[in-house]
Design an enzyme around this catalytic site. Structure first.
Site, mmCIF file in Angstrom:
data_model
loop_
_atom_site.group_PDB
_atom_site.id
_atom_site.type_symbol
_atom_site.label_atom_id
_atom_site.label_comp_id
_atom_site.label_asym_id
_atom_site.label_seq_id
_atom_site.Cartn_x
_atom_site.Cartn_y
_atom_site.Cartn_z
ATOM 1 N N GLY A 176 -55.013 -1.227 -2.795
ATOM 2 C CA GLY A 176 -53.813 -1.283 -1.957
ATOM 3 C C GLY A 176 -52.730 -0.451 -2.606
ATOM 4 O O GLY A 176 -51.629 -0.927 -2.866
ATOM 5 N N LEU A 211 -55.739 0.956 2.914
ATOM 6 C CA LEU A 211 -56.227 0.683 4.262
ATOM 7 C C LEU A 211 -55.534 1.539 5.329
ATOM 8 O O LEU A 211 -56.147 1.939 6.317
ATOM 9 C CB LEU A 211 -56.000 -0.809 4.561
ATOM 10 C CG LEU A 211 -56.634 -1.409 5.796
ATOM 11 C CD1 LEU A 211 -58.140 -1.193 5.810
ATOM 12 C CD2 LEU A 211 -56.334 -2.902 5.859
ATOM 13 N N ASN A 234 -61.237 -0.398 3.265
ATOM 14 C CA ASN A 234 -60.874 -1.800 3.193
ATOM 15 C C ASN A 234 -61.464 -2.368 1.901
ATOM 16 O O ASN A 234 -62.653 -2.640 1.817
ATOM 17 C CB ASN A 234 -61.431 -2.550 4.408
ATOM 18 C CG ASN A 234 -60.992 -4.007 4.419
ATOM 19 O OD1 ASN A 234 -60.571 -4.555 3.392
ATOM 20 N ND2 ASN A 234 -61.087 -4.627 5.565
ATOM 21 N N LEU A 256 -51.029 -4.411 -7.118
ATOM 22 C CA LEU A 256 -49.579 -4.425 -7.303
ATOM 23 C C LEU A 256 -48.868 -4.676 -5.976
ATOM 24 O O LEU A 256 -49.057 -3.935 -5.013
ATOM 25 C CB LEU A 256 -49.112 -3.112 -7.936
ATOM 26 C CG LEU A 256 -49.866 -2.672 -9.209
ATOM 27 C CD1 LEU A 256 -49.157 -1.510 -9.883
ATOM 28 C CD2 LEU A 256 -50.091 -3.796 -10.189
ATOM 29 N N ASP A 297 -50.010 -7.707 -0.122
ATOM 30 C CA ASP A 297 -49.435 -8.446 1.004
ATOM 31 C C ASP A 297 -49.588 -9.948 0.746
ATOM 32 O O ASP A 297 -50.648 -10.400 0.350
ATOM 33 C CB ASP A 297 -50.144 -8.045 2.303
ATOM 34 C CG ASP A 297 -49.936 -6.558 2.597
ATOM 35 O OD1 ASP A 297 -48.848 -6.040 2.278
ATOM 36 O OD2 ASP A 297 -50.866 -5.917 3.134
ATOM 37 N N THR A 344 -44.483 1.808 -9.125
ATOM 38 C CA THR A 344 -44.845 1.833 -7.701
ATOM 39 C C THR A 344 -43.597 1.795 -6.823
ATOM 40 O O THR A 344 -42.534 1.332 -7.235
ATOM 41 C CB THR A 344 -45.742 0.634 -7.291
ATOM 42 O OG1 THR A 344 -44.962 -0.555 -7.288
ATOM 43 C CG2 THR A 344 -46.944 0.497 -8.194
ATOM 44 N N GLU A 345 -43.770 2.255 -5.607
ATOM 45 C CA GLU A 345 -42.671 2.298 -4.654
ATOM 46 C C GLU A 345 -42.158 0.885 -4.362
ATOM 47 O O GLU A 345 -40.955 0.647 -4.272
ATOM 48 C CB GLU A 345 -43.138 2.973 -3.357
ATOM 49 C CG GLU A 345 -43.296 4.487 -3.455
ATOM 50 C CD GLU A 345 -44.350 4.991 -4.441
ATOM 51 O OE1 GLU A 345 -45.304 4.238 -4.735
ATOM 52 O OE2 GLU A 345 -44.198 6.118 -4.930
ATOM 53 N N GLU A 346 -43.099 -0.053 -4.239
ATOM 54 C CA GLU A 346 -42.714 -1.430 -3.956
ATOM 55 C C GLU A 346 -41.962 -2.028 -5.149
ATOM 56 O O GLU A 346 -40.955 -2.711 -4.981
ATOM 57 C CB GLU A 346 -43.980 -2.237 -3.643
ATOM 58 C CG GLU A 346 -43.736 -3.516 -2.889
ATOM 59 C CD GLU A 346 -43.093 -3.333 -1.525
ATOM 60 O OE1 GLU A 346 -43.342 -2.300 -0.862
ATOM 61 O OE2 GLU A 346 -42.317 -4.219 -1.142
HETATM 62 N N1 SAM Z 1 -49.309 -1.197 -4.524
HETATM 63 C C1 SAM Z 1 -48.304 -0.478 -3.756
HETATM 64 C C2 SAM Z 1 -46.946 -0.625 -4.381
HETATM 65 O O1 SAM Z 1 -46.798 -1.475 -5.279
HETATM 66 O O2 SAM Z 1 -46.018 0.107 -4.003
HETATM 67 C C3 SAM Z 1 -48.291 -0.907 -2.297
HETATM 68 C C4 SAM Z 1 -47.896 -2.320 -1.994
HETATM 69 S S1 SAM Z 1 -47.935 -2.680 -0.251
HETATM 70 C C5 SAM Z 1 -46.888 -4.050 -0.089
HETATM 71 C C6 SAM Z 1 -49.578 -3.325 -0.001
HETATM 72 C C7 SAM Z 1 -50.551 -2.230 0.384
HETATM 73 O O3 SAM Z 1 -51.883 -2.748 0.437
HETATM 74 C C8 SAM Z 1 -50.271 -1.637 1.750
HETATM 75 O O4 SAM Z 1 -50.136 -0.245 1.637
HETATM 76 C C9 SAM Z 1 -51.491 -2.030 2.581
HETATM 77 O O5 SAM Z 1 -51.831 -1.080 3.569
HETATM 78 C C10 SAM Z 1 -52.555 -2.145 1.521
HETATM 79 N N2 SAM Z 1 -53.697 -3.014 1.882
HETATM 80 C C11 SAM Z 1 -53.627 -4.239 2.455
HETATM 81 N N3 SAM Z 1 -54.860 -4.742 2.624
HETATM 82 C C12 SAM Z 1 -55.731 -3.825 2.158
HETATM 83 C C13 SAM Z 1 -57.149 -3.753 2.066
HETATM 84 N N4 SAM Z 1 -57.913 -4.765 2.508
HETATM 85 N N5 SAM Z 1 -57.712 -2.646 1.525
HETATM 86 C C14 SAM Z 1 -56.940 -1.634 1.078
HETATM 87 N N6 SAM Z 1 -55.593 -1.644 1.132
HETATM 88 C C15 SAM Z 1 -54.993 -2.719 1.672
#
Ligand code: SAM
Length: 223
Positions: free
Chosen positions: A42, A66, A98, A118, A121, A196-198
C-alpha cells in the site's frame, strides 16, 4: 476489479526486466543471485521507496498499490528520477496489485528482509476488520515470505488500528518486537513517519503516530 491487472502465477514469473531494466537488461526473470528484498505494501505515492532507494542502493525494492492512477504516478515519479539521476533509482519499482490476495505470487519463502505497512486504511467498523492488511491470517503469509530475522514495519495515526496491529504481531508465534535500542539503531525507523506522503500530512497537522516494528523469528519449539 482484479481482472484488470495481470498477476504472475509464481514468483519465478515476475518479470524483473520490466521493473529494473538497467539491472536486468536481457533476461526476463530474476537470476538466483538478486531478488526483491523490500516490499512497501500500500505504498501510496511512493515517498518511502524513494528514500529507501538511495539509502539501500544495492537492494531491490517494490511498492504494491491497489489504485491504478496512484500506481501510474509512482511509475512516472521513478522514471523521472532515473532520467534526472543517471545510474540511480534503478533498484526501485511499483506494481499495481491487491496485496491481500497476491503476496505469494510475487515473493517466495524467506525472500523478503523488510515489509512496510505505513498508514494503512483503518477499516473502522468491526465487520470490516477482516479487510485490514495486518491480521492473524495475513501474518502467516508475511511470516512465510520474510526471511528469518526479517522485519515488519507498521505505523498509523489511528490509535485503535495501532493497537490492533501491535496485538496481532504480539500474539503471533513467528514475530517478536524490536527492543528500544534496536529501534534507535535502525535508520529505517526514522523514515516511517517522515518519508511517506501520509506521514508528512500527519506531521503537518501535529498528529500522533503509533508504530509497531517486529522481527520474524523461528519459534523455539521449531528451532
Ligand atoms: N503508505 C502510503 C503512505 O504512508 O503515504 C499510503 C497510505 S494510504 C492511506 C493507503 C494505501 O494503501 C492507499 O494508497 C491504498 O490504495 C492502498 N491499498 C489499500 N488496500 C490495498 C491492497 N489490498 N493492496 C494494495 N494496496 C492497497
Amino acid at each position: 476489479s482484479d481482472s484488470h491487472f495481470p498477476v504472475p502465477i509464481s514468483p519465478s514469473q515476475v518479470d524483473y526486466s520490466l521493473h529494473y531494466p538497467q539491472l536486468f537488461p536481457s533476461s526476463g526473470q530474476a537470476d538466483s543471485s538478486k531478488k526483491i528484498q523490500f516490499a512497501d505494501v500500500g505504498c501510496g505515492f511512493g515517498g518511502l521507496l524513494i528514500s529507501l532507494s538511495t539509502l539501500f542502493p544495492e537492494t531491490l525494492m517494490i511498492g504494491m498499490e491497489l489504485r491504478d492512477k496512484v500506481t501510474e504516478y509512482v511509475k512516472e515519479r521513478i522514471s523521472s528520477l532515473r532520467i534526472a539521476n543517471p545510474g540511480h533509482y534503478q533498484n526501485v519499482s511499483v506494481v499495481r496489485t491487491n496485496s491481500m490476495k497476491y503476496i505469494p505470487n510475487y515473493f517466495e519463502k524467506g525472500q523478503l528482509s523488510k515489509m512496510f505497512f505505513l498508514f494503512p486504511d483503518p477499516h473502522f467498523k468491526e465487520k470490516n476488520h477482516r479487510r485490514r492488511v495486518i491480521s492473524p491470517f495475513l501474518l502467516d503469509e508475511y511470516a512465510y515470505v520474510l526471511e528469518d530475522g526479517g522485519i515488519i514495519y507498521t505505523i498509523t495515526d489511528v490509535e485503535e488500528l495501532g493497537d490492533w496491529m501491535k496485538s496481532c504481531l504480539e500474539n503471533h508465534p513467528m514475530f517478536e518486537a524490536l527492543t528500544e535500542k534496536e529501534l534507535e539503531a535502525d535508520p529505517v525507523v526514522k523514515l516511517l513517519s517522515s518519508a511517506t506522503e501520509e506521514g508528512q500530512k500527519v506531521a503537518r497537522n501535529g498528529g500522533q503516530t503509533f508504530q509497531a516494528v517486529f522481527r520474524r523469528i523461528v519459534p523455539t519449539n521449531q528451532a
